[in-house]
Design a protein around this motif. Structure first.
Motif, PDB file in Angstrom:
ATOM      1  N   UNK A 190      64.301 -79.627  25.825  1.00  0.00           N
ATOM      2  CA  UNK A 190      65.411 -79.239  24.949  1.00  0.00           C
ATOM      3  C   UNK A 190      66.741 -79.123  25.683  1.00  0.00           C
ATOM      4  N   UNK A 191      66.700 -79.002  27.002  1.00  0.00           N
ATOM      5  CA  UNK A 191      67.927 -78.778  27.766  1.00  0.00           C
ATOM      6  C   UNK A 191      68.719 -80.073  28.007  1.00  0.00           C
ATOM      7  N   UNK A 192      68.164 -81.231  27.626  1.00  0.00           N
ATOM      8  CA  UNK A 192      68.846 -82.500  27.893  1.00  0.00           C
ATOM      9  C   UNK A 192      68.505 -83.476  26.779  1.00  0.00           C
ATOM     10  N   UNK A 193      69.485 -83.781  25.919  1.00  0.00           N
ATOM     11  CA  UNK A 193      69.220 -84.630  24.754  1.00  0.00           C
ATOM     12  C   UNK A 193      68.857 -86.055  25.148  1.00  0.00           C
ATOM     13  N   UNK A 194      69.392 -86.549  26.259  1.00  0.00           N
ATOM     14  CA  UNK A 194      69.038 -87.901  26.704  1.00  0.00           C
ATOM     15  C   UNK A 194      67.587 -87.963  27.173  1.00  0.00           C
ATOM     16  N   UNK A 195      67.178 -86.938  27.953  1.00  0.00           N
ATOM     17  CA  UNK A 195      65.777 -86.871  28.364  1.00  0.00           C
ATOM     18  C   UNK A 195      64.874 -86.686  27.152  1.00  0.00           C
ATOM     19  N   UNK A 231      72.841 -85.847  19.274  1.00  0.00           N
ATOM     20  CA  UNK A 231      72.822 -87.180  18.679  1.00  0.00           C
ATOM     21  C   UNK A 231      71.885 -88.164  19.386  1.00  0.00           C
ATOM     22  N   UNK A 232      71.803 -88.187  20.716  1.00  0.00           N
ATOM     23  CA  UNK A 232      70.840 -89.113  21.338  1.00  0.00           C
ATOM     24  C   UNK A 232      69.402 -88.850  20.897  1.00  0.00           C
ATOM     25  N   UNK A 233      69.040 -87.587  20.814  1.00  0.00           N
ATOM     26  CA  UNK A 233      67.696 -87.208  20.355  1.00  0.00           C
ATOM     27  C   UNK A 233      67.491 -87.595  18.897  1.00  0.00           C
ATOM     28  N   UNK A 234      68.468 -87.284  18.044  1.00  0.00           N
ATOM     29  CA  UNK A 234      68.341 -87.595  16.621  1.00  0.00           C
ATOM     30  C   UNK A 234      68.290 -89.103  16.394  1.00  0.00           C
ATOM     31  N   UNK A 235      69.064 -89.850  17.167  1.00  0.00           N
ATOM     32  CA  UNK A 235      69.035 -91.303  17.042  1.00  0.00           C
ATOM     33  C   UNK A 235      67.658 -91.857  17.401  1.00  0.00           C
ATOM     34  N   UNK A 236      67.037 -91.296  18.429  1.00  0.00           N
ATOM     35  CA  UNK A 236      65.705 -91.748  18.829  1.00  0.00           C
ATOM     36  C   UNK A 236      64.680 -91.458  17.736  1.00  0.00           C
ATOM     37  N   UNK A 237      64.788 -90.284  17.114  1.00  0.00           N
ATOM     38  CA  UNK A 237      63.869 -89.945  16.019  1.00  0.00           C
ATOM     39  C   UNK A 237      64.089 -90.869  14.831  1.00  0.00           C
ATOM     40  N   UNK A 238      65.348 -91.141  14.531  1.00  0.00           N
ATOM     41  CA  UNK A 238      65.700 -92.037  13.432  1.00  0.00           C
ATOM     42  C   UNK A 238      65.122 -93.426  13.667  1.00  0.00           C
ATOM     43  N   UNK A 239      65.324 -93.943  14.859  1.00  0.00           N
ATOM     44  CA  UNK A 239      64.901 -95.315  15.170  1.00  0.00           C
ATOM     45  C   UNK A 239      63.384 -95.473  15.197  1.00  0.00           C
ATOM     46  N   UNK A 240      62.669 -94.433  15.619  1.00  0.00           N
ATOM     47  CA  UNK A 240      61.216 -94.533  15.793  1.00  0.00           C
ATOM     48  C   UNK A 240      60.425 -93.966  14.626  1.00  0.00           C
TER      49      UNK A 240
END
Length: 417
Positions: A190-195, A231-240
């Motif tokens: 949770x501490x890093x949205x890119x990770x 947003x990076x995390x949400x984009x990954x959830x959206x895409x997958x």
């Protein structure tokens, strides 16, 4: 054989659908991290120590256990030890099989819990007893969205701990022995949205369709969803097609009214965090920016949803000009809810009587095994009584169909990996 032409045989009642529970829990076996962390971390990563309890309280929504030293008097239990954390296994972690009036806040050992809490074959047997075909399970030691690792000092070890948990979840808890009946739910750093995004994609590549997240991240010292930080995390959830699953208490702050309020107060109003969280999401614009995103609220029940939607629509209609949402929420929040949000319940007759105001397609069923609130081993009977007024096709959607669609399960309700 002769029949009486003046009589007809009434049609048989349809069998109650086999349940897909979207909120059960696993108690992690002692070897999850010991067997998966690099050798240099095996003495500092999460590990089980058997020790006496010195004192323990649970007031004002705060759980405060104190581990004793070897030789101290007091009840003995199994404790997770990790950095400065001393977290015992308690009867509240795994209460099924015990009379509810006899359940106490007490430490226990693995031998004192129902084996289905932590062992796959026994879990499947307990699911069979409860008319449950498959189940998605939240963690225990990491807490409901991995807060344990987020709060740790060593970020490298924390990330390894999360990946180790996810590997165990996918490869063992939901592995071949489970035969598709256990559905994986993974954690993120949770501490890093890119990770976090990378971990979502790593697990999505092996068929995982659900990830745990905090209902109210600022309570954990993290950015709110009104920022762009996630947003990076949400984009990954959206895409997958990965569902964002939020369990009550995943903000590490259960609702309460005072520091000395008994647990019964917080237990009555646990849904309050879901109200706050869902309003955040509906007014954030994120569900419109990421059109494939889906979120669910585990153990939040559903009876509160109609009023929140009504109120959110009124505020959006009348106050959006000055309310800070006109440029990002382009349609009534109730419409956003219908396309993106799922409420989960295990005992909510009121919500089921108001199902039309929620939406048949936005409701999922759960059993909460092995917690004290669980309807095990009578989840079918509870569901039949509360859904008796609903048409069979509606019951099918609530108990199975919606979960199959949301989590990408087979028509039989199994995880295909």
């Amino acid at each position: 054989m002769e029949t009486n032409p003046g009589t007809t045989t009434p049609p048989a009642e349809p069998a109650f659908p086999e349940i897909i529970s979207v909120d059960d829990h696993t108690v992690e076996p002692p070897d999850v991290w010991r067997d998966r962390l690099p050798a240099k971390y095996r003495d500092t990563g999460p590990r089980i120590v058997r020790a006496p309890l010195k004192e323990m309280s649970f007031l004002g929504g705060r759980f405060a256990p104190v581990m004793g030293e070897p030789g101290d008097e007091g009840p003995v239990g199994d404790w997770w030890v990790y950095e400065d954390l001393r977290r015992p296994l308690t009867r509240l972690d795994t209460a099924v099989g015990h009379d509810r009036d006899e359940i106490r806040l007490e430490v226990i050992t693995y031998e004192q819990m129902r084996p289905g809490s932590y062992r796959v074959r026994d879990r499947l047997a307990d699911m069979d007893v409860n008319h449950v075909g498959s189940a998605l399970c939240f963690p225990t030691f990491p807490r409901f969205c991995g807060q344990t690792f987020t709060e740790a000092r060593d970020r490298e070890l924390g990330l390894l701990g999360i990946r180790a948990y996810n590997d165990w979840m996918v490869e063992e808890w939901c592995g071949p022995e489970a035969a598709g009946r256990l559905i994986p739910l993974c954690l993120i750093p949770l501490w890093d949205a890119e990770l976090a995004a990378a971990e979502v994609r790593r697990n999505a590549a092996r068929g995982v369709r659900a990830v745990a997240f905090s209902e109210i991240p600022p309570h954990l010292g993290l950015p709110s969803i009104h920022t762009d930080a996630w947003d990076p995390f949400l984009a990954a959830c959206d895409e997958t097609g990965t569902v964002v699953a939020m369990h009550i208490g995943s903000s590490s702050r259960m609702p309460s009214t005072s520091a000395d309020a008994p647990p019964a107060v917080g237990s009555t109003i646990t849904f309050a965090n879901c109200c706050f969280s869902m309003t955040d999401w509906l007014m954030s614009g994120k569900l419109e920016r990421f059109p494939g995103l889906r979120i669910m609220y585990a153990e939040g029940q559903i009876g509160w949803i109609p009023y929140i939607l009504e109120r959110a629509d009124v505020v959006w209609e009348e106050n959006r000009g000055w309310g800070g949402v006109a440029d990002k929420v382009t349609r009534p929040p109730s419409e956003v809810f219908a396309d993106h949000v799922y409420g989960c319940f295990f005992d909510d007759a009121f919500g089921l009587r108001n199902l039309d105001a929620i939406g048949v397609g936005n409701v999922l069923y759960e059993t909460d095994y092995p917690h004290s609130d669980s309807t095990w081993p009578k989840s079918r009977q509870v569901a039949e009584a509360q859904m008796a007024h609903l048409a069979p096709d509606v019951v099918e959607r609530i108990v199975r169909g919606n979960a199959i669609d949301l989590l990408g399960l087979t028509p039989e309700g199994l995880w295909a990996g």
